[in-house]
Design a protein around this motif. Structure first.
Motif: not given
Length: 303
Positions: A226-238, A258-270
């Protein structure tokens, strides 16, 4: 290695009401001492399935087995059932109500009183034992209904929305009771819309959609692929900074997180680079998807 025979087997049951398909080949097992959560939207088929297990509804096809044998009236007499609707006699006092139900299940009067008093105490009803059911709050009526499902020491518990109307303290008590019953070897099948409770309590979960079992397994098994969930705390992000990133689905934005879902194998660096391009990043955390997120995935993509 020897495998344990499932205590309860629901084998391909189907039920139709005119043009409405309530169950379409639903099948699953519940083992001894297993807590099995049954989740789905309104009208998905949960209650019909439970009623078939209890013999309240006759299926058009399929079978229900207990300990490897077809379920008969004698077996069902030993099951404990909590319906979603109130099933209590409003003018009976709480103690009398539970004693009466225990006697219906074959208990002697003394044993019925003993177990009724035990569950009255366990579920926090001591102050209401002589009160008519109709004079209780809805939450306390639900406690009585739970006691009614437990008072005859059932070998199987089938509970339809057991946590409905309960305050947080009562939820904790019931959760403990269900764990205790499971630890004693009793299989527990229950439905709930409170997916956080299901995730916390259950050994396995079945997700039903439009009368079909869309997914079934442990939460870990449901998470696989199902991929993984990524939580990014970026209060100034547009707004919209993560839209269009490959392999990324935006689940929600709240308070700069921002809560994001990453597909399997997706790179989190971008993802990190895109967030940094709009301002400082205070947090960048991978989390396992919750059962609620998995449920939305299944219900939203399974036909």
């Amino acid at each position: 290695m020897e495998t344990t025979r499932p205590a309860l087997e629901v084998d391909g049951i189907a039920k139709r009401y005119g043009d409405v398909v309530a169950c379409d080949g639903v099948g699953f097992t519940v083992g001894p001492g297993e807590l099995f959560g049954f989740v789905g939207g309104n009208g998905a088929g949960k209650t019909t399935t439970m009623r078939v297990v209890l013999g309240v509804v006759e299926p058009d096809a399929g079978a229900v087995r207990w300990a490897g044998a077809p379920v008969d009236r004698a077996a069902r007499r030993r099951f404990g059932y909590l319906p979603e609707e109130r099933g209590l006699y409003p003018r009976m006092r709480v103690l009398d109500h539970l004693v009466y139900l225990a006697e219906l299940h074959g208990f002697t009067t003394n044993d019925a009183h003993r177990d009724a008093e035990r569950w009255i105490t366990r579920l926090g009803l001591r102050g209401y034992r002589e009160t008519e059911v109709q004079r209780l709050s809805l939450g306390n009526q639900q406690r009585v209904q739970l006691a009614a499902a437990l008072v005859h020491d059932p070998v199987l518990l089938v509970l339809d929305e057991p946590f409905s109307g309960l305050d947080p303290q009562a939820v904790d008590v019931l959760s403990e009771v269900l764990r205790e019953r499971a630890a004693a070897g009793v299989p527990v099948l229950f439905s709930s819309h409170q997916l956080d409770l299901v995730e916390r309590l259950c050994d396995r979960v079945g997700i039903i959609r439009a009368g079909r079992l869309a997914a079934c397994g442990t939460v870990a098994e449901l998470r696989a692929g199902s991929g993984s969930t990524l939580v990014v705390d970026a209060p100034a992000a547009r707004p919209g900074w993560a839209d269009g990133l490959p392999g990324v689905t935006v689940l929600g934005v709240r308070g700069g997180r921002t809560r994001l879902r990453l597909a399997d194998g997706a790179d989190d660096q971008p993802v990190l680079a895109a967030a940094l391009a709009t301002g400082p990043v205070r947090g960048f955390t991978h989390q396992d998807p919750t059962l609620a997120e998995l449920y939305r995935d299944v219900v939203g993509t399974t036909s």
